[in-house]
Design a protein around this motif. Structure first.
Motif: not given
Ligand SMILES: Cc1ncc(COP(=O)(O)O)c(C=O)c1O
Lengths: 159, 394
Positions: B38, B40-45, B298, B301, B303, B367, B371-372, B374
């Protein structure tokens, strides 16, 4: 620290092509920089971080605090260098505080560690005293947790 | 009792007209799948840094279980005042100008409700975070989107803005860096927008939740410009900066009369933000500066990696200067964003949110959150490349 070194410390197997993308540098430059670090001895090697507890090796690891008498020329260095050469010694640090050297030992069994301490370590000229602690379990090593992290608990999609 | 009469429709009509979130739609589809990657997650991993979690545990151990002052713990507001001054160069009085909220979500709702009368027009830039238009509608205001374009890296330019200002315009909502585009404004844009805001006597609500995740360029808040503090409600939170989404804590900074108005709503509907989360927030502000630096480096990189991978495979993608989303253009393959993302999910088990979840102007985009992990990003890029190659062959 250089971003490249940070990446390698996290994952030494990362491909130069991927690191090139992450750092926005040409791949050739990444390779050249790594080579330069190796040549200068800034990168001293590449190893896997192994959770030995899972292997049932029955090996014994110990930490030994060592007090020594500093020498007029060279201070602690001569003795430290000498101790470092023993195969059993995994890591060795000069410390501030109640003792001088902290020695990490990896031995086949208790007996081997005991004999290393009494016969090799304690008998080195300048070693005043030793205090040995055995390690029972590893929770975290070199920044890596030994227990596998739980699965990602986030929702699969979120705004 | 006569039970046969069916009840009338009790739902308020202005609420019924708000469509269900596109994110929710997509979530329902994705949650039926197994073994997907995913993006698709709008929050930090990252999980919340341990010292912050530990502060909350310590507070719980010591019996911190009560309500706090409506505005939030004074110690927290004092730290916030220092933080906003240091990081954004704006001075706010901890006693009268800072309000601790249940996330930026609540703060945005309070801000909009405090200022909106029926028919007031509130401008925001689109593609944008899912909640702006609904929150404006719930407050009986009229949402007025300004469409930003890929060619301008989704920046809101003064020209675009001016065209949508009318006699009914009350306020402007800004969110830079933007979810979902990662857009950032430069000083020229911000100064131009501030001039228009002053000229037309408007208020700005600036959602700065991603501002600590700015990778390139100057970070400037519109509230820091001369004459702007008086007409700015500055919103920020802990969710993204310190990976604290589940704590539900954010804050608002605004001149006393605006803070008072928001506080009036907050005290009746929420009372206060959860005390344990406020305690955690105190620790984040006291000792969490290095956490930000580490996460930022982090993300940067990742991005770089994801953008160059997308561009190489043939999905043109501008390099977002902030937040943690890449927003590639996928309009060249004869599919809508939704069709594209569903096929990608079906064929390669990769989930990316269709751009249309962030407004109609998101059509043609995807999108991809970085935030996943690496390794997941790398695998997702391999799979997407395979997918795109197949499309290109046809
Ligand atoms: C732009 C934007 N604003 C606000 C929020 C909500 O933040 P909070 O968790 O502080 O309510 C989000 C979360 O995704 C966001 O992306």
């Amino acid at each position: 620290m250089d971003e490249l070194l940070k990446l390698l410390r996290k994952n030494a197997l990362e491909s130069p092509a991927n690191m090139a993308k992450m750092l926005k540098l040409p791949e050739k430059e990444i390779k050249a920089k790594i080579l330069a670090y190796e040549k200068k001895g800034i990168i001293r090697g590449y190893q896997a971080i192994v959770n030995e507890d899972q292997l049932d090796l029955n090996r014994v690891r110990a930490v030994i605090e060592v007090k020594i008498t500093p020498e007029r020329e060279g201070g602690f260095n001569r003795i430290a260098a000498r101790l470092s050469k023993f195969r059993e010694v995994e890591s060795l640090f000069l410390m501030s505080g109640g003792y001088d050297l902290l020695v990490f030992i990896n031995g086949v069994n208790l007996k081997e560690v005991a004999s290393f301490v009494s016969e090799k370590l304690a008998t080195v000229n300048g070693v005043v005293s030793t205090s040995t602690h055995f390690m029972l379990k590893t929770y975290k090593d070199q920044g890596v947790l030994m227990e596998m992290e739980k699965e990602d608990e986030r929702l699969k999609v979120s705004p | 009792m006569k039970g046969s009469k069916s009840p009338r429709n009790f739902i308020a009509s202005h609420l019924e007209n708000v469509p269900k979130s596109g994110i929710r739609d997509f979530f329902d589809i994705v949650s039926t799948r197994k073994d997907i990657i995913s993006l698709s997650i709008g929050e930090p991993d990252f999980v919340t840094p341990w010292h912050i979690r530990e502060a909350s545990i310590f507070a719980l151990d010591h019996g911190a279980t009560a309500y706090t002052a409506n505005l939030g713990l004074l110690e927290l507001r004092q730290l916030l005042s220092k933080y906003v001054h240091k990081s954004f160069g704006i001075n706010y009085d901890p006693v009268s100008e800072i309000l601790v909220t249940v996330g930026v979500s609540e703060a945005m709702d309070l801000a909009i409700r405090a200022i909106t009368e029926p028919g007031d027009e509130i401008i925001y830039h689109e593609p944008c975070f899912v909640s702006y238009a609904p929150v404006i509608i719930f407050a009986h205001g009229k949402p007025v989107p300004v469409i930003t374009a890929r060619e301008e890296e989704f920046r809101l330019t003064p020209d675009l803005l001016e065209k949508r200002i009318t006699g009914h315009t009350k306020a402007l909502v800004l969110n830079f860096p933007t979810n979902p585009t990662g857009a950032v404004l430069d000083r020229n844009d911000i100064e131009g927008i501030a001039d228009l805001v002053i000229k037309h006597d408007l208020l700005v609500i600036t959602d700065e939740i991603y501002s600590e995740l700015t990778y390139d360029g100057e970070r400037l808040s519109i509230g820091a410009l001369p004459g702007m503090k008086e007409r700015t409600i500055f919103l920020n939170g802990f969710s993204k900066t310190w990976a604290m989404t589940g704590f539900r804590v954010g804050f608002s900074c605004a001149p006393p009369h605006l803070t008072d108005a928001m506080m009036k709503i907050h005290q009746y509907i929420m009372m206060c933000a959860p005390i344990l989360s406020q305690k955690a927030a105190i620790e984040a502000l006291r000792n969490g500066h290095s956490d930000i630096i580490e996460m930022r480096s982090e993300y940067k990189k990742r991005r770089n990696f994801i953008c160059s991978s997308l561009n190489e495979m043939g999905l043109p993608c501008h390099v977002p200067k902030g937040a943690f989303y890449a927003f590639p253009y996928i309009g060249d393959y004869g599919m809508t964003a939704k069709e594209f993302s569903l096929r990608l999910l079906d064929e390669e088990n990769v989930a990316c949110v269709p751009g249309t979840a962030f407004g109609n102007s998101g059509e043609g985009f995807l999108r991809c959150s970085y935030a996943a992990d690496m390794d997941d990003i790398k695998e997702a890029m391999n799979r997407m490349e395979r997918f795109v190659k197949r499309l290109q062959k046809k």
